[in-house]
Design an enzyme around this catalytic site. Structure first.
Site, PDB file in Angstrom:
ATOM      1  N   HIS A 119       0.808  -1.222   0.000  1.00 16.60           N
ATOM      2  CA  HIS A 119       0.000   0.000   0.000  1.00 16.60           C
ATOM      3  C   HIS A 119       0.842   1.274   0.000  1.00 16.60           C
ATOM      4  CE1 HIS A 119      -3.653  -2.408   1.770  1.00 16.60           C
ATOM      5  NE2 HIS A 119      -3.445  -2.643   0.493  1.00 16.60           N
TER       6      HIS A 119
ATOM      7  N   CYS B 234       3.743  13.437  -6.957  1.00 16.95           N
ATOM      8  CA  CYS B 234       2.741  14.393  -7.413  1.00 16.95           C
ATOM      9  C   CYS B 234       1.533  13.651  -7.969  1.00 16.95           C
ATOM     10  CB  CYS B 234       3.320  15.392  -8.395  1.00 16.95           C
ATOM     11  SG  CYS B 234       3.637  14.720 -10.030  1.00 16.95           S
TER      12      CYS B 234
HETATM   13  P1  OAD Z   1      -7.438  -3.233  10.341  1.00 12.03           P
HETATM   14  O1  OAD Z   1      -7.604  -2.013  11.197  1.00 12.03           O
HETATM   15  O2  OAD Z   1      -8.532  -3.580   9.422  1.00 12.03           O
HETATM   16  O3  OAD Z   1      -7.194  -4.500  11.288  1.00 12.03           O
HETATM   17  C1  OAD Z   1      -6.253  -4.485  12.323  1.00 12.03           C
HETATM   18  C2  OAD Z   1      -6.226  -5.874  12.927  1.00 12.03           C
HETATM   19  O4  OAD Z   1      -5.194  -5.903  13.901  1.00 12.03           O
HETATM   20  C3  OAD Z   1      -7.519  -6.285  13.635  1.00 12.03           C
HETATM   21  O5  OAD Z   1      -7.915  -7.568  13.176  1.00 12.03           O
HETATM   22  C4  OAD Z   1      -7.124  -6.321  15.111  1.00 12.03           C
HETATM   23  O6  OAD Z   1      -7.812  -7.350  15.825  1.00 12.03           O
HETATM   24  C5  OAD Z   1      -5.653  -6.636  15.017  1.00 12.03           C
HETATM   25  N1  OAD Z   1      -4.837  -6.178  16.157  1.00 12.03           N
HETATM   26  C6  OAD Z   1      -5.039  -5.140  16.986  1.00 12.03           C
HETATM   27  N2  OAD Z   1      -4.051  -5.020  17.881  1.00 12.03           N
HETATM   28  C7  OAD Z   1      -3.171  -6.029  17.595  1.00 12.03           C
HETATM   29  C8  OAD Z   1      -1.928  -6.435  18.168  1.00 12.03           C
HETATM   30  N3  OAD Z   1      -1.352  -5.752  19.162  1.00 12.03           N
HETATM   31  N4  OAD Z   1      -1.329  -7.519  17.620  1.00 12.03           N
HETATM   32  C9  OAD Z   1      -1.873  -8.196  16.604  1.00 12.03           C
HETATM   33  N5  OAD Z   1      -3.038  -7.847  16.031  1.00 12.03           N
HETATM   34  C10 OAD Z   1      -3.669  -6.773  16.517  1.00 12.03           C
HETATM   35  O7  OAD Z   1      -6.050  -3.078   9.580  1.00 12.03           O
HETATM   36  P2  OAD Z   1      -5.553  -3.811   8.258  1.00 12.03           P
HETATM   37  O8  OAD Z   1      -6.072  -5.199   8.168  1.00 12.03           O
HETATM   38  O9  OAD Z   1      -4.094  -3.602   8.184  1.00 12.03           O
HETATM   39  O10 OAD Z   1      -5.426   0.335   3.449  1.00 12.03           O
HETATM   40  O11 OAD Z   1      -6.246  -2.923   7.156  1.00 12.03           O
HETATM   41  C11 OAD Z   1      -5.983  -3.184   5.809  1.00 12.03           C
HETATM   42  C12 OAD Z   1      -6.015  -1.904   5.024  1.00 12.03           C
HETATM   43  O12 OAD Z   1      -7.223  -1.198   5.268  1.00 12.03           O
HETATM   44  C13 OAD Z   1      -4.948  -0.905   5.405  1.00 12.03           C
HETATM   45  O13 OAD Z   1      -3.695  -1.185   4.809  1.00 12.03           O
HETATM   46  C14 OAD Z   1      -5.513   0.364   4.872  1.00 12.03           C
HETATM   47  C15 OAD Z   1      -6.946   0.227   5.348  1.00 12.03           C
HETATM   48  O14 OAD Z   1      -7.878   0.897   4.604  1.00 12.03           O
HETATM   49  C16 OAD Z   1      -5.140   1.434   2.758  1.00 12.03           C
HETATM   50  O15 OAD Z   1      -4.978   2.506   3.291  1.00 12.03           O
HETATM   51  C17 OAD Z   1      -5.045   1.215   1.283  1.00 12.03           C
END
Ligand code: OAD
Length: 244
Positions: free
Chosen positions: A119, A127
């Site tokens: 990402h 830009c």
């Molecule tokens: P999310 O916010 O969707 O999920 C975060 C996950 O981390 C959840 O399942 C939590 O349960 C878990 N979590 C929280 N604390 C934790 C810890 N200490 N150790 C392990 N796990 C933990 O984030 P992503 O799955 O990364 O995209 O989201 C994917 C994408 O959605 C991001 O890259 C972003 C967002 O829109 C873009 O910006 C393109």
């Protein structure tokens, strides 16, 4: 935590391991996740208002300022034991591929090399029109500043909703998923495509799938091992038990 001895042996024997990380691994470094109900960024902000090209065209200053705020959080953050455990894992395995959805650069700050960033990276700037990379925009006037080459507005070098992922990174990630003997999904809600498909592809190709997350996700039912807890605790423990 006491791990299944079969999992520990599997890690020790594996020649090829891939890991996919999400916002959860950086939470213990003080960076908010996206989808958690109380604290996630998308609980407080609307992605359509802030993380799309349309939003940027509508109100570039708002979007730029929001990313400047997030850049501030990232610049103050340091890698946590979860990030460092993956640096150590790379040293133990013949072939280790680290794929991240995170844009914070904390894996690299911990010492991980060749990180596949699906990402983009919030610390980089490009830009809007021509994607010219711009290193130092601090001296340039304007909110957002403009590209020194083509004068179009500057934006963070991250993937917004509706945009394609970097082709090479995606190809490398899919190849790693297909080839992995063990695929570890860490701190991701496993709902955002195409990243969410990676552990499923690994599963179909015969990999043992391990999930590290305090909560259940749509991946949990197919994961062979669900390690419930914080990645900053689970990952160092896992490494310690596999390679004491
Ligand atoms: P999310 O916010 O969707 O999920 C975060 C996950 O981390 C959840 O399942 C939590 O349960 C878990 N979590 C929280 N604390 C934790 C810890 N200490 N150790 C392990 N796990 C933990 O984030 P992503 O799955 O990364 O995209 O989201 C994917 C994408 O959605 C991001 O890259 C972003 C967002 O829109 C873009 O910006 C393109």
């Amino acid at each position: 935590m006491e791990f299944n001895p079969g999992l520990i042996q599997l890690l020790k024997d594996a020649q090829t391991i891939a890991a996919l990380t999400g916002a959860g691994i950086s939470k213990e470094s003080g960076i908010p996740t996206f989808r958690e109900v109380q604290t996630g960024l998308w609980a407080r902000y609307d992605p359509q208002e802030l993380a799309t090209a349309q939003a940027f065209k509508r109100d570039p200053e708002l979007v730029w300022e929001w990313y400047q705020w997030r850049r501030g959080l990232v610049s103050e953050a340091a890698p946590n034991p979860g990030h460092f455990a993956l640096v150590n894992l790379a040293k133990q395995v013949g072939s280790f591929t680290l794929i991240t959805q995170n844009v914070d650069g904390l894996h690299q700050a911990a010492g991980s090399q060749d990180v596949i960033e699906l990402h983009g990276n919030i610390t980089r700037t490009k830009c809007f029109d021509q994607h010219h990379p711009v290193e130092n925009y601090g001296e340039i006037e304007g909110l957002p500043p403009r590209c020194p080459q083509c004068k179009s507005l500057l934006r963070p070098d991250v993937v917004w909703f509706g945009e394609s992922l970097p082709a090479q990174a995606l190809e490398d990630a899919f190849r790693a998923a297909e080839q992995a003997e063990v695929f570890i999904s860490i701190g991701t809600s496993a709902v955002v495509e195409p990243a969410a498909s990676l552990p499923r592809i690994a599963f179909q190709a015969g990999a043992v799938v391990v999930e590290v997350n305090p909560d259940e996700t749509p991946l949990s039912p197919i994961a062979h091992h669900n390690l419930r807890g914080l990645s900053g605790t689970i990952l160092p423990d896992l490494l310690q038990q596999a390679w004491p």
